[in-house]
Design a protein around this motif. Structure first.
Motif, PDB file in Angstrom:
ATOM      1  N   GLY A 112      40.107   1.322 -11.389  1.00  0.00           N
ATOM      2  CA  GLY A 112      40.477   1.898 -10.093  1.00  0.00           C
ATOM      3  C   GLY A 112      40.152   0.952  -8.951  1.00  0.00           C
ATOM      4  O   GLY A 112      40.957   0.776  -8.021  1.00  0.00           O
ATOM      5  N   ALA A 113      39.008   0.315  -9.030  1.00  0.00           N
ATOM      6  CA  ALA A 113      38.595  -0.615  -7.974  1.00  0.00           C
ATOM      7  C   ALA A 113      39.526  -1.826  -7.941  1.00  0.00           C
ATOM      8  O   ALA A 113      39.846  -2.352  -6.866  1.00  0.00           O
ATOM      9  CB  ALA A 113      37.157  -1.063  -8.202  1.00  0.00           C
ATOM     10  N   GLU A 152      43.041  -0.836  -6.469  1.00  0.00           N
ATOM     11  CA  GLU A 152      42.940  -0.680  -5.022  1.00  0.00           C
ATOM     12  C   GLU A 152      43.177  -1.995  -4.267  1.00  0.00           C
ATOM     13  O   GLU A 152      43.606  -1.988  -3.120  1.00  0.00           O
ATOM     14  CB  GLU A 152      41.516  -0.207  -4.740  1.00  0.00           C
ATOM     15  N   LYS A 153      42.881  -3.098  -4.937  1.00  0.00           N
ATOM     16  CA  LYS A 153      42.970  -4.393  -4.250  1.00  0.00           C
ATOM     17  C   LYS A 153      44.238  -5.177  -4.574  1.00  0.00           C
ATOM     18  O   LYS A 153      44.553  -6.152  -3.894  1.00  0.00           O
ATOM     19  CB  LYS A 153      41.773  -5.263  -4.665  1.00  0.00           C
ATOM     20  N   THR A 202      41.676   7.185  -1.134  1.00  0.00           N
ATOM     21  CA  THR A 202      42.684   6.190  -1.511  1.00  0.00           C
ATOM     22  C   THR A 202      43.223   6.500  -2.898  1.00  0.00           C
ATOM     23  O   THR A 202      42.613   7.215  -3.674  1.00  0.00           O
ATOM     24  CB  THR A 202      42.078   4.773  -1.559  1.00  0.00           C
ATOM     25  N   GLN A 203      44.382   5.875  -3.195  1.00  0.00           N
ATOM     26  CA  GLN A 203      44.976   6.106  -4.510  1.00  0.00           C
ATOM     27  C   GLN A 203      44.073   5.575  -5.621  1.00  0.00           C
ATOM     28  O   GLN A 203      43.928   6.196  -6.666  1.00  0.00           O
ATOM     29  CB  GLN A 203      46.363   5.448  -4.605  1.00  0.00           C
ATOM     30  N   GLY A 204      43.482   4.415  -5.370  1.00  0.00           N
ATOM     31  CA  GLY A 204      42.580   3.842  -6.363  1.00  0.00           C
ATOM     32  C   GLY A 204      41.434   4.780  -6.686  1.00  0.00           C
ATOM     33  O   GLY A 204      41.071   4.956  -7.850  1.00  0.00           O
ATOM     34  N   ALA A 205      40.891   5.395  -5.644  1.00  0.00           N
ATOM     35  CA  ALA A 205      39.767   6.314  -5.852  1.00  0.00           C
ATOM     36  C   ALA A 205      40.207   7.536  -6.654  1.00  0.00           C
ATOM     37  O   ALA A 205      39.458   8.057  -7.481  1.00  0.00           O
ATOM     38  CB  ALA A 205      39.197   6.745  -4.504  1.00  0.00           C
ATOM     39  N   GLU A 217      40.800   6.586 -10.441  1.00  0.00           N
ATOM     40  CA  GLU A 217      39.518   6.422 -11.113  1.00  0.00           C
ATOM     41  C   GLU A 217      38.998   7.735 -11.700  1.00  0.00           C
ATOM     42  O   GLU A 217      38.244   7.746 -12.665  1.00  0.00           O
ATOM     43  CB  GLU A 217      38.527   5.936 -10.055  1.00  0.00           C
ATOM     44  N   LYS A 221      49.856  -1.656  -4.440  1.00  0.00           N
ATOM     45  CA  LYS A 221      50.575  -1.820  -3.173  1.00  0.00           C
ATOM     46  C   LYS A 221      51.727  -2.796  -3.358  1.00  0.00           C
ATOM     47  O   LYS A 221      51.594  -3.787  -4.066  1.00  0.00           O
ATOM     48  CB  LYS A 221      49.637  -2.413  -2.113  1.00  0.00           C
ATOM     49  N   THR A 240      47.611  13.687  -6.909  1.00  0.00           N
ATOM     50  CA  THR A 240      47.172  12.751  -5.873  1.00  0.00           C
ATOM     51  C   THR A 240      47.479  13.317  -4.482  1.00  0.00           C
ATOM     52  O   THR A 240      46.623  13.298  -3.590  1.00  0.00           O
ATOM     53  CB  THR A 240      47.866  11.380  -6.044  1.00  0.00           C
TER      54      THR A 240
END
Ligand SMILES: Cc1ncc(COP(=O)(O)O)c(C=O)c1O
Ligand SMILES: Cc1ncc(COP(=O)(O)O)c(C=O)c1O
Lengths: 489, 489
Positions: free
Chosen positions: B177-178, B181-182, A175-178, A181, B205, A164
């Motif tokens: 992942g999406a 992210e939230k 982003t970390q989420g991206a 994925e 987060k 990462t």
């Protein structure tokens, strides 16, 4: 209970422990109890006033023992071994009395330092590359984890952090989420369920690589998956290679898989939970060849190296990969030597904060057995599994289902899954020995694992005769059913 | 080493343990060793041939003890207590001999069933709502985790799975992942570092909620953060409320925070790692009010309830939230009672696979102390901390920095951080007592935690006089420096 009571009761307990382990052969290996058996046998609430120690010890025999699966019975051939030795028990007693929580160097320097040195001792016994040893010039070192599951998860998280950071350095907006994925981890279809779980926890995809005819992960299958995933825009970042799989003790081809991971800059974790102990014998060390390509390596002395649970030995090539993934430093955990580079704060290497003085067990066991004693122990178990294998091979009604390399024999009756399920059912219902099954290529298979410290040829022979007898009964009954059926139709 | 050797050596070890704990007051609480002290004292490799037990026991005194921080010394006032009691040591000895690995019911029924019942006993001692108990009509139950850190992580992962499934059910195309992210988790700025780490591992987060004047998380601050984040399109899913924070033993306002989480469908985890043990006393139980809003609750009997490490007690309201987050079922772990709804396979409740028979420790301790004995133990520690508080309050040079509710006093010299750092340096260098610091509102503060099972008023008084003496020396030296300076200028 004061110190003098403890002297008395502690000595009684030592005798109880010795009696239990000396007499374990006389206990039924698998219990008769039904789910829910225990609750009605004890009060619904804790007592207000103290009970006596006599009462408690009596209840151990009356309430606990009838519900215990005796993992150290010489008739226990289920799962994999879990270690048990007197030196480890002595060390654990000492560990309990010292009762320090060694999360940082300062929290108990001896606890941290003995661990580092014991991990070097063990690494040298296995002839691990120097890069993994803390006492050498490299950046590596070892740590005791609670379980192989945790070691795999820690390795995966460290790899995830590393990739990462690399990706985010290259594309600052990412982003970390991206990232998550896109990350993909890999392990063979024979890998332990803890690998899948590590992927689940880490929030990354885990792909199963089809194993070959000998249940091994090979270069071609891995390479194919990597190419496909990269073409789809995914990012391979982590591979677990298993040495000694849980189902049949097969070995991924580390000499093939290692260079690929190296080439592709993928973190390679080697899980040798069970088999790792055998690598202290020169004749089995070749099974570890290729570990030089690994970023992290783990096995469980608490399985097969006479160090009682829990003691899972993990090494990394770069300490900073672990500490960088986890480091968080509140003031109340700071101490003056920190950051000097000389000391190790193991809390940065693991999931929990607290940790017991587990290296005492390694120290006692390694010293009281000596390397030769440990090697002899491993060799004896391997010898016994070959004796069982020979029995199976001599009986044309049975087949051996996977190569026998160490202490595990996978076997079955030639015939349907139903037949083998019925055989296992008879074996475990008879309660003389205890086995568990697995599936290999979809087939239901029986696992015979050499487990107990006290198992001898005689037990293995008895177990085989017992299995053969039950198989004969079963086959006769099946024969009878078929005859009966043909009459009715 | 055979059983009869073990009988002999085990009894010697029992005496060594008793001697150690009886004589601990005579040992210097914090060691003198420097980083790296141990390696030169022992061989670079394991011995080939066995060493004798005598040699090893001698080395314990020569090599290990000089590097041990004596957590059970009555002069140890650092961190938080870690439990130590003779009944727990006896139980741990038994646990070592049985040596079963209770990952599933079948792997050792007694190990699973005693744990479930002991967690009910303990839950009743705390007057936990029935929903958390396994023996009641609800869907809850308890499990022993290795540490509070693991409990928080397990809770966060369960909450993450739950919210992910809910969101994915509502919007089928949504990737993990999406979702990640939230997701946002929350804890007060006083929460333990393990909470931040759980967020890091879970890939979500974590936001720190500013605590109020009494270091407590309150409704308004939490509400504000939730509104802001929801407005920004984020999804709050997890709140950790701490009862008994690590720095100063403050208490988040559960009666305020609970209803908000309930309203917003946010998983509420309550971390009472240290303070939880006190809730067995009716006079402290009110501190737990609001736990009825929690989805999961955890505290460490291995800190303050005389059950040696490791034993972290965790309860959930819905067992299926945990098992659903982790369930993976390979064949070799399947057994016939599975899915009957009657049995518990604890491997689905925790991160590791393997687990020891830790409930024996709870059983022995609860029975040999009785609830009254445990309550008396807690009360004595609280009494001692108030004695120390009174000393501090009587001395106008010092101040108490946070309300003293249980066994921890945060205090400092009125004056600069530098002054207090110098005081702590003198205290820990003198090696008579051991303390660690923390930061409260940016200020450097000393923590005085009542830790040892053997600490009495006399030790607390001696500790205070020692601190006061060192403070006087320090203040005189500072005075001297200032005088010196004024001469020079
Ligand atoms: C290959 C392998 N990996 C991992 C594990 C899990 O080990 P642990 O219980 O230490 O997590 C096992 C357990 O048998 C195993 O065989
Ligand atoms: C409030 C709190 N939470 C969590 C922890 C971590 O406990 P463990 O070592 O069991 O993970 C601590 C340790 O002191 C704590 O005080």
């Amino acid at each position: 209970m004061n110190a003098s009571d403890f002297r008395r009761r502690g000595k009684e307990m030592v005798d109880y422990m010795a009696d239990y382990l000396e007499g374990i052969e006389g206990r039924q290996v698998y219990p008769d109890v039904q789910p829910g058996y225990l609750r009605p046998l004890i009060p619904a609430t804790a007592p207000q006033e103290p009970d006596t120690f006599e009462d408690i010890l009596q209840d151990v025999e009356k309430i606990i023992m009838p519900g215990v699966t005796h993992w150290h019975s010489p008739y226990f051939f289920a799962y994999f071994p879990t270690a048990s030795s007197y030196p480890a028990m002595l060390a654990d007693m000492l560990c309990g009395a010292i009762g320090c929580i060694g999360f940082s160097w300062a929290a108990s320097p001896a606890c941290t330092e003995l661990e580092t040195v014991m991990m070097d001792w063990l690494g040298k016994m296995l002839q691990l590359p120097e890069a993994f040893l803390a006492g050498e010039a490299g950046e590596g070192g070892g740590v005791i984890q609670g379980s192989a599951s945790e070691a795999t998860l820690v390795a995966l998280l460290a790899a995830r952090t590393k990739v990462t950071r690399r990706l985010q350095a290259a594309s600052p907006g990412l982003t970390q989420g991206a990232v998550l994925e896109k990350l993909v981890a890999y392990a063979s279809d024979q890998a332990h369920s803890s690998v899948e779980r590590a992927g689940l926890i880490g929030g990354v995809k885990l792909k199963a690589i089809p194993s070959d005819g000998k249940f091994a992960m090979r270069a071609s299958a891995l390479q194919e998956a990597l190419e496909r995933d990269k073409a789809a825009g995914l990012i391979p970042f982590f591979v677990v290679a298993t040495l000694g799989t849980t189902s049949c003790c097969s070995f991924d081809n580390l000499l093939e898989v290692g260079p690929i991971c190296h080439e592709e800059d993928i973190w390679l974790h080697v899980d040798a939970a069970y088999a790792g102990s055998a690598f202290i014998c020169p004749e089995f060390r070749h099974l570890l060849n290729g570990v030089e390509f690994a970023d992290s390596f783990n096995f469980n002395p608490h399985k097969w190296l006479l160090v009682n649970f829990d003691c899972s030995a993990m090494w990394v090539k770069r300490r900073t990969d672990l500490t960088g993934a986890f480091k968080l430093d509140p003031v109340y955990l700071k101490h003056s030597h920190q950051g000097s580079g000389l000391i190790t704060d193991y809390r940065h290497w693991q999931l929990p904060l607290g940790r017991r003085f587990r290296s005492l067990k390694m120290w006692f066991v390694f010293r009281m057995y000596g390397v030769k004693g440990l090697q002899a122990y491993i060799r004896k178990h391997v010898q016994l599994s070959h004796e069982f294998e020979a029995f199976v091979l001599q009986d044309p009604r049975f087949e051996v289902c996977a190569e026998v390399t160490l202490g595990l024999v996978c076997f079955r009756l030639k015939g349907s899954d139903g037949l083998n399920e019925a055989l296992l059912e008879r074996i475990n219902s008879a309660r003389k020995i205890h086995l568990v099954p697995c599936r290999l290529r979809g087939q239901f298979v029986l696992r015979f694992a050499i487990c107990s410290r006290k198992v001898e040829s005689g037990h293995v022979r008895l177990a085989w005769e017992h299995i053969r007898g039950l198989a004969a009964e079963l086959l006769a009954a099946e024969e009878g059913k078929r005859d009966g059926q043909s009459c009715i139709i």
